[in-house]
Design a protein around this motif. Structure first.
Motif, short mmCIF file in Angstrom:
data_model
loop_
_atom_site.label_atom_id
_atom_site.label_comp_id
_atom_site.label_asym_id
_atom_site.label_seq_id
_atom_site.Cartn_x
_atom_site.Cartn_y
_atom_site.Cartn_z
N GLY A 45 49.19 61.60 48.57
CA GLY A 45 49.18 62.81 47.78
C GLY A 45 49.05 64.02 48.69
O GLY A 45 48.32 63.98 49.68
N LEU A 46 49.78 65.07 48.38
CA LEU A 46 49.73 66.30 49.16
C LEU A 46 49.15 67.43 48.31
O LEU A 46 49.71 67.76 47.26
N LEU A 47 48.04 67.97 48.74
CA LEU A 47 47.42 69.09 48.03
C LEU A 47 47.48 70.31 48.94
O LEU A 47 46.74 70.41 49.92
N GLY A 48 48.40 71.21 48.64
CA GLY A 48 48.53 72.41 49.45
C GLY A 48 47.72 73.55 48.89
O GLY A 48 47.43 73.60 47.69
N GLY A 49 47.34 74.47 49.76
CA GLY A 49 46.60 75.62 49.27
C GLY A 49 45.97 76.40 50.39
O GLY A 49 45.98 76.00 51.55
N SER A 50 45.40 77.54 50.01
CA SER A 50 44.71 78.38 50.98
C SER A 50 43.32 77.83 51.31
O SER A 50 42.80 78.03 52.40
N PHE A 51 42.69 77.17 50.31
CA PHE A 51 41.33 76.64 50.48
C PHE A 51 40.43 77.74 51.01
O PHE A 51 39.78 77.60 52.06
N ASN A 52 40.38 78.84 50.24
CA ASN A 52 39.72 80.06 50.71
C ASN A 52 38.55 80.47 49.79
O ASN A 52 38.65 81.50 49.11
N GLN A 80 38.21 78.84 59.82
CA GLN A 80 37.08 78.97 58.90
C GLN A 80 37.35 78.21 57.61
O GLN A 80 36.46 77.57 57.05
N ARG A 81 38.60 78.27 57.15
CA ARG A 81 38.96 77.56 55.91
C ARG A 81 38.97 76.05 56.12
O ARG A 81 38.58 75.29 55.23
N VAL A 82 39.42 75.62 57.29
CA VAL A 82 39.37 74.19 57.62
C VAL A 82 37.92 73.72 57.66
O VAL A 82 37.58 72.64 57.15
N ALA A 83 37.05 74.52 58.23
CA ALA A 83 35.63 74.16 58.32
C ALA A 83 35.02 74.05 56.93
O ALA A 83 34.22 73.14 56.67
N SER A 84 35.40 74.95 56.01
CA SER A 84 34.87 74.89 54.64
C SER A 84 35.35 73.61 53.96
O SER A 84 34.61 73.01 53.17
N ALA A 85 36.57 73.17 54.28
CA ALA A 85 37.09 71.94 53.68
C ALA A 85 36.31 70.73 54.20
O ALA A 85 35.95 69.83 53.42
N LYS A 86 36.05 70.72 55.49
CA LYS A 86 35.33 69.58 56.06
C LYS A 86 33.91 69.47 55.52
O LYS A 86 33.34 68.38 55.46
N LYS A 87 33.34 70.61 55.12
CA LYS A 87 31.98 70.60 54.58
C LYS A 87 31.90 69.93 53.21
O LYS A 87 30.90 69.31 52.88
N VAL A 88 32.97 70.07 52.40
CA VAL A 88 32.89 69.57 51.02
C VAL A 88 33.48 68.17 50.87
O VAL A 88 33.24 67.51 49.86
#
Length: 199
Positions: free
Chosen positions: A15-22, A65-73
């Motif tokens: 599955g591909l989930l695209g987005g800003s993740f911001n 910063q957005r990648v880091a927020s993703a890794k946190k959750v």
């Protein structure tokens, strides 16, 4: 991050989930885990976008910063955080999908998106080509279902929509094929989180 590496004969559904993740939040995790379960996916790749062409640059946090927020959750090992669009040098979903399908010809890809995106999908570059080349699952979001299911895109591809009970076989269908899943709605949004962070 390097591009994921798989054997030439690997048979997987991703599955591909695209987005800003911001920023990334629990709602992203929730729909990823529901997709893994209901769609029978092997993995979900988050495509953290360098810059969504349909979103303003103002207020957009740096990619790292957005990648880091993703890794946190994310705690589920089946959810992979990627910057594939940066590595592939693509900005538009249509171009990203073409590049991924060339690179991983044996992987079945399923594009994951919320109902809010389906409502405006006809504004995306090569939107009809995206539907024609990739299986798609659309998740319900509060207040968006009606606009999504009466949208230009939903009407254009109405004959290719699978009933909810067939969600698990979507991965075996030849595109165009899509399903709408009216799951428990999560009202949380990245915009709300950013606003709370400012308070």
């Amino acid at each position: 991050m390097r591009l994921p590496s798989f054997g030439h004969h690997t048979k997987m559904t991703v599955g591909l989930l695209g987005g800003s993740f911001n920023p990334a939040h629990a709602g992203h995790v929730y729909i990823s885990e529901v997709a893994l379960k209901k769609m029978g996916l092997d993995q979900v790749w988050w495509l953290v976008s360098p810059q969504n062409p349909l979103k303003p640059t103002k207020g957009m946090a740096p990619l790292g910063q957005r990648v880091a927020s993703a890794k946190k959750v994310v705690r589920n090992p089946k959810i992979q955080i990627t910057t594939l669009e940066t590595k592939l040098n693509t900005r538009y979903t249509a171009d990203t999908l073409k590049a991924l399908q060339r690179r991983y010809p044996n992987i079945r890809f399923v594009w994951i998106m919320g109902a809010d995106n389906l409502a405006t999908f006809h504004r995306w570059k090569d939107w009809e080509a995206i539907f024609a080349s990739c299986r798609i699952v659309v998740f319900h979001r509060p207040t968006y279902a009606l606009n999504a299911l009466t949208s230009k895109t939903a009407q254009r591809f109405s004959q290719h929509r699978l009933p909810q009970r067939q969600a698990s076989v979507l991965k075996y269908k030849k595109p165009p094929a899509w399903v709408f899943l009216p799951i428990r709605g999560m009202a949380i949004s990245a915009t709300e989180i950013r606003n709370q962070m400012k308070d």
